[in-house]
Design a protein around this motif. Structure first.
Motif, PDB file in Angstrom:
ATOM      1  N   THR A 134      71.595 -10.822  11.968  1.00 43.14           N
ATOM      2  CA  THR A 134      70.580  -9.794  12.190  1.00 43.14           C
ATOM      3  C   THR A 134      69.678  -9.724  10.967  1.00 43.14           C
ATOM      4  N   LEU A 135      68.385  -9.839  11.192  1.00 40.19           N
ATOM      5  CA  LEU A 135      67.377  -9.698  10.141  1.00 40.19           C
ATOM      6  C   LEU A 135      66.748  -8.318  10.296  1.00 40.19           C
ATOM      7  N   LEU A 136      67.054  -7.433   9.368  1.00 39.03           N
ATOM      8  CA  LEU A 136      66.575  -6.046   9.418  1.00 39.03           C
ATOM      9  C   LEU A 136      65.380  -5.895   8.478  1.00 39.03           C
ATOM     10  N   SER A 137      64.211  -5.660   9.038  1.00 33.65           N
ATOM     11  CA  SER A 137      62.992  -5.492   8.232  1.00 33.65           C
ATOM     12  C   SER A 137      62.847  -6.643   7.244  1.00 33.65           C
ATOM     13  N   SER A 138      63.034  -7.854   7.728  1.00 31.48           N
ATOM     14  CA  SER A 138      62.993  -9.044   6.883  1.00 31.48           C
ATOM     15  C   SER A 138      62.101 -10.084   7.532  1.00 31.48           C
ATOM     16  N   GLY A 139      60.991 -10.412   6.877  1.00 31.60           N
ATOM     17  CA  GLY A 139      59.990 -11.274   7.468  1.00 31.60           C
ATOM     18  C   GLY A 139      60.246 -12.755   7.285  1.00 31.60           C
ATOM     19  N   PRO A 140      59.349 -13.585   7.827  1.00 30.27           N
ATOM     20  CA  PRO A 140      59.584 -15.026   7.866  1.00 30.27           C
ATOM     21  C   PRO A 140      59.363 -15.750   6.546  1.00 30.27           C
ATOM     22  N   ALA A 141      58.579 -15.174   5.652  1.00 28.14           N
ATOM     23  CA  ALA A 141      58.235 -15.881   4.411  1.00 28.14           C
ATOM     24  C   ALA A 141      58.010 -14.855   3.304  1.00 28.14           C
ATOM     25  N   GLN A 142      57.113 -15.156   2.363  1.00 32.09           N
ATOM     26  CA  GLN A 142      56.867 -14.243   1.251  1.00 32.09           C
ATOM     27  C   GLN A 142      56.352 -12.889   1.746  1.00 32.09           C
ATOM     28  N   VAL A 143      56.529 -11.875   0.908  1.00 31.97           N
ATOM     29  CA  VAL A 143      56.110 -10.531   1.278  1.00 31.97           C
ATOM     30  C   VAL A 143      54.596 -10.460   1.394  1.00 31.97           C
ATOM     31  N   GLY A 144      54.110  -9.374   2.007  1.00 34.44           N
ATOM     32  CA  GLY A 144      52.676  -9.199   2.208  1.00 34.44           C
ATOM     33  C   GLY A 144      51.899  -8.998   0.924  1.00 34.44           C
ATOM     34  N   GLU A 145      50.580  -9.006   1.029  1.00 37.91           N
ATOM     35  CA  GLU A 145      49.700  -9.024  -0.146  1.00 37.91           C
ATOM     36  C   GLU A 145      49.914  -7.813  -1.052  1.00 37.91           C
ATOM     37  N   GLU A 146      50.031  -6.628  -0.469  1.00 39.29           N
ATOM     38  CA  GLU A 146      50.213  -5.429  -1.300  1.00 39.29           C
ATOM     39  C   GLU A 146      51.536  -5.500  -2.067  1.00 39.29           C
ATOM     40  N   ARG A 147      52.591  -5.929  -1.375  1.00 39.37           N
ATOM     41  CA  ARG A 147      53.891  -6.063  -2.039  1.00 39.37           C
ATOM     42  C   ARG A 147      53.848  -7.184  -3.085  1.00 39.37           C
TER      43      ARG A 147
END
Length: 282
Positions: A134-147
Motif C-alpha cells: 500500500t502506497l499512502l500519499s506516496s507519489g511516483p517520483a520526486q516530490v512536487g515543485e513547492e516541496r
C-alpha cells in the motif's frame, strides 16, 4: 482514540524489533483474542516517525490484524551511524526486508510518503516477504515543485546550522497547528533524528525516479494507492495516474491532505482493511 499520536492506547506497546540488520524502534498492536488475519508493517515518511500511525492501530487491531510501525534507521528512536551510505535507499530497503523476515510470514507492507518509496524499493528488491503493498500519499517520483523548494532550503540549512536551529527556523516559517505538548514531542523527535539520514533521504526525494513500470511488472503482488483529495506533496493527477498504471486498487479520502493516517484515521483504516480482506490468505 487518543487526542494525539503521542498518547498511546494501552494495547499499543513499544517494541525493539531485532533483525539480522540490527535493532529498530517500533510500536506493536495485536489482537488479544479472536482470529489473527495477518501482520501489517508500517513505514513512516520523511521527518516523521512510527507514532504517526497510532490513530490507525485501534482500527486495525479490532479487525484482527497485528500492526507494527517502525522508525527507519537514523529516524526518531532508531539509532544510526554517521556514515551516509547507511541511509541510501537500497540500504534502507534491505532493512525493511530484514524487518519483514523477523515478523515472519508474508506481511502487508504500507509506506507513507517517503516510506512509500522505501516500501517500493523493498518489494522491487524481493517481493516474496510481502502479501501486499500500500502506497499512502506516496507519489511516483520526486516530490512536487513547492516541496522541492522547501527540501532544498532544508538541506542548505542542515549544512550550516544545528538541528535545534533548523527546527526553530522551520517553526518560524511554518507554524504547526498543534498543542504545546505535541510541539514538544515533535521537537524531541526531530532532535533524535540523525542529520545524515535527513541529508541522504532528502536528496533522494529530490531525485527519486519513476519506478512505476518496474512495480507494475510485479503482477502477482496486490497493490493499493491511497491519498487525500487535498494532498500537497504530489498532485492528485500524479497519484491517480500512478494507480492506473499499476492497475492498483485506489482510495481517495475526501477532506484529507498529505497525512490521512492523522487527518482521517477511521476512513483510512476502513479502506486498508477492505483491501486486505479481499486478498486470499496464503
Amino acid at each position: 482514540m487518543p487526542d494525539s499520536p503521542f498518547s498511546r492506547p494501552r494495547h499499543v506497546r513499544p517494541l525493539r524489533l531485532t533483525t539480522r540488520r540490527g535493532d529498530f524502534a517500533a510500536l506493536r498492536a495485536a489482537p488479544a483474542h479472536g482470529p489473527h488475519r495477518g501482520t501489517v508493517l508500517l513505514l513512516p515518511g520523511y521527518t516523521g516517525g512510527k507514532e504517526e500511525f497510532v490513530p490507525l492501530l485501534p482500527h486495525l487491531v479490532a479487525a484482527g490484524y497485528q500492526a507494527v510501525a517502525v522508525d527507519a534507521r537514523g529516524q526518531n528512536e532508531t539509532a544510526g551511524p554517521d556514515d551516509e551510505a547507511a541511509y541510501r535507499q537500497d540500504a534502507l530497503a534491505m532493512d525493511v526486508l530484514a524487518q519483514a523476515e523477523t515478523l515472519g510470514g508474508p506481511v502487508h507492507l504500507l509506506g507513507h510518503s517517503m516510506g512509500g518509496h522505501l516500501a517500493r524499493a523493498a518489494v522491487l528488491a524481493d517481493p516474496r516477504p510481502f502479501a501486499s503493498l500500500t502506497l499512502l500519499s506516496s507519489g511516483p517520483a520526486q516530490v512536487g515543485e513547492e516541496r522541492q523548494l522547501q527540501l532544498k532550503l532544508l538541506l542548505q540549512a542542515l549544512e550550516t546550522l544545528t538541528m535545534a536551529q533548523v527546527w526553530d527556523m522551520m517553526r518560524e516559517s511554518r507554524p504547526a497547528p498543534v498543542s504545546p505538548e505535541e510541539a514538544r514531542h515533535l521537537r524531541a523527535r526531530w532532535l533524535r533524528t540523525h542529520v545524515s539520514h535527513l541529508r541522504v533521504v532528502g536528496r533522494q526525494l529530490l531525485a527519486e525516479p519513476d519506478r512505476t513500470p518496474e512495480l507494475a511488472a510485479l503482477t502477482q503482488l496486490p497493490k493499493h494507492v491511497v491519498y487525500g483529495d487535498a494532498d500537497d506533496t504530489w498532485t492528485t493527477w500524479q497519484l491517480e495516474d500512478m494507480a492506473a498504471r499499476l492497475e492498483a486498487h485506489r482510495t481517495i479520502l475526501a477532506g484529507a491532505g498529505h497525512s490521512p493516517n492523522l487527518q482521517r484515521p477511521a476512513e483510512t483504516a476502513t479502506s486498508l482493511i477492505g483491501f486486505w480482506s479481499g486478498i486470499p490468505r496464503g
